[in-house]
Write an enzyme that holds these catalytic residues in place. Structure first.
Site, PDB file in Angstrom:
ATOM      1  N   ASP A   1     -14.191  -6.869  21.253  1.00 56.44           N
ATOM      2  CA  ASP A   1     -15.553  -6.940  20.704  1.00 56.44           C
ATOM      3  C   ASP A   1     -16.545  -6.105  21.522  1.00 56.44           C
ATOM      4  OD1 ASP A   1     -17.388  -7.846  18.825  1.00 56.44           O
ATOM      5  OD2 ASP A   1     -16.647  -9.901  18.907  1.00 56.44           O
TER       6      ASP A   1
ATOM      7  N   ASP B   1     -20.604  -8.136  10.841  1.00 61.70           N
ATOM      8  CA  ASP B   1     -19.712  -9.204  10.372  1.00 61.70           C
ATOM      9  C   ASP B   1     -19.871  -9.520   8.887  1.00 61.70           C
ATOM     10  OD1 ASP B   1     -19.282  -9.255  13.049  1.00 61.70           O
ATOM     11  OD2 ASP B   1     -19.643 -11.397  13.297  1.00 61.70           O
TER      12      ASP B   1
HETATM   13  C1  GLA Z   1     -18.426 -10.689  16.682  1.00 58.72           C
HETATM   14  C2  GLA Z   1     -17.289 -10.153  15.806  1.00 58.72           C
HETATM   15  C3  GLA Z   1     -16.741 -11.264  14.936  1.00 58.72           C
HETATM   16  C4  GLA Z   1     -16.249 -12.415  15.810  1.00 58.72           C
HETATM   17  C5  GLA Z   1     -17.378 -12.886  16.720  1.00 58.72           C
HETATM   18  C6  GLA Z   1     -16.896 -13.868  17.774  1.00 58.72           C
HETATM   19  O1  GLA Z   1     -19.533 -11.049  15.932  1.00 58.72           O
HETATM   20  O2  GLA Z   1     -17.731  -9.073  15.021  1.00 58.72           O
HETATM   21  O3  GLA Z   1     -15.702 -10.796  14.105  1.00 58.72           O
HETATM   22  O4  GLA Z   1     -15.143 -11.969  16.573  1.00 58.72           O
HETATM   23  O5  GLA Z   1     -17.977 -11.804  17.428  1.00 58.72           O
HETATM   24  O6  GLA Z   1     -17.930 -14.326  18.606  1.00 58.72           O
END
Ligand code: GLA
Length: 381
Positions: free
Chosen positions: A126, A183
């Site tokens: 991430d 996301d």
């Molecule tokens: C980010 C990623 C998500 C998930 C969250 C976890 O937002 O893009 O897919 O992994 O972190 O905290």
């Protein structure tokens, strides 16, 4: 190492967020096997954020949360492997993960070794809490180097959300997949927005470094982690079919995000449609391209993709709120009037052949609807 197909699997985040534990993962593994998902190609079981203790151990190693994963990650990996599946984990390039757990910044090599010792096969990486003084590409080059030297083949799934023009540098890092957007949310608006953002990203996908459009929301009702656990309407199965068709045609990894222990049978049917998955996994790895562009408004999408053996996939997606009549000819696929060829088009959700009129498609599609075809090139009679 290289991978030659978009990865397929399941990830804890969309439905459970950090509320995860080894029992949930073991039960899901058992369901993946018993529900036919393994046979359909889903193989990576990925534990997302929220799996670790808040502190590293005295040697600086990451430690699994003792309450959530009392048997430890090595044992969980062994269980996953014993079912013929692969083990995915999560970390972050910053000092903390997005959820506030320890990140891998300045611990890249030791963390890569830890993951290798647990039998990890896939690492989602991430983009939160990294120092703004260093460009994103350097963090991914660090972990790419660390994984390449850890003694185990581990897929690197970069998750920098398309920031800093990720597509321009991601292939320098050793990553195998890269997230191109922020996301996904459990809504039609999110499916539509991610789809529209792909239009400029498609030339950068496929061939060993796949453009990850984020986890699937197929099978999720309302009331999941990415809804903030609030009661929402989520999407309809109709929306899910379009979502799965687009992710498949565009060559995204297919990572399920629902609670598969409780998913409706219709969701299983969508997620295991062999013909649709075959397009996603097609070995030619050709880039999809937009056709009928001059005739279509922005929210009407027609994409084609050349497949191994000379077939074509064509997807017609009505992202609008009204019926739309799609008319387009074969010339845009390179099948011209003088070629002596035409196509036979099978629609993959209905299983029916689509009659053409004068070598053209003419179909009316309902709002949020899809027609996904596999087309064979044949001699014109
Ligand atoms: C980010 C990623 C998500 C998930 C969250 C976890 O937002 O893009 O897919 O992994 O972190 O905290």
């Amino acid at each position: 190492m290289t991978i030659n197909r978009p990865p397929m699997g399941w990830n804890t985040w969309n439905t459970f967020g950090p509320e995860i534990n080894e029992q949930l993962v073991r039960e899901t593994v058992d369901f993946i096997v018993s529900s036919g998902l393994t046979k359909a190609g889903y193989e990576y079981i990925i534990i997302d954020d929220g799996w670790s203790e808040m502190e590293r151990d005295a040697e600086g190693r990451l430690v699994a949360d003792h309450k959530k994963f009392p048997s430890g990650m090595k044992a969980l990996g062994d269980y996953i492997h014993s079912k013929g599946l692969k083990f995915g984990m999560y970390s972050c390039c910053g000092t903390m993960t997005c959820g506030g757990y320890p990140g891998s910044y300045d611990h890249e090599f030791i963390d890569a070794e830890t993951f290798a010792s647990w039998g990890v096969d896939y690492l989602k990486y991430d983009f939160c809490y990294h120092t703004g003084t260093l460009a994103g590409k350097y963090f991914y080059r660090r972990i790419g180097a660390a994984l390449a030297n850890c003694g185990r083949d581990i897929v690197l799934a970069a998750c920098s959300w398309g920031m800093e023009e990720t597509q321009e540098w991601i292939k320098t890092t050793g990553s195998h997949t890269w997230r191109s957007t922020h996301d996904i949310q459990n809504s039609w608006a999110s499916i539509k927005s991610i789809t529209e953002q792909q239009i400029k990203m498609l030339p950068y996908g496929a061939h060993g470094c796949f453009n990850d459009m984020d986890m699937l929301i197929v099978g999720m009702g309302g009331n999941s982690f990415i809804d903030g656990f609030f009661e929402t309407n989520g999407c309809t199965l109709h929306d899910h079919k379009t979502h799965f068709s687009i992710w498949s045609l565009f060559g995204s990894p297919l990572i399920i995000g629902c609670d598969i222990r409780n998913m409706p049978a219709e969701a299983t049917d969508i997620l295991t449609n062999k013909d649709v998955i075959a397009i996603n996994q097609d070995p030619a790895l050709c880039q999809p391209y937009r056709i009928a562009l001059d005739r279509c408004p922005d929210d009407i999408l027609v994409y084609a993709r050349l497949l191994e053996g000379g077939d074509f996939a064509i997807g017609c997606f009505n992202m609008s709120e009204g019926d739309y009549r799609f008319i387009f000819g074969l010339d845009e696929l390179g099948i011209t009037a003088t070629s002596g060829k035409t196509i036979v088009a099978k629609e993959l959700w209905s299983g029916k052949d689509q009659p053409l009129r004068c070598d053209s498609f003419d179909l009316t599609i309902e709002p949020h609807g899809t027609r996904l075809f596999r087309c064979k090139v044949v001699d014109k009679k």
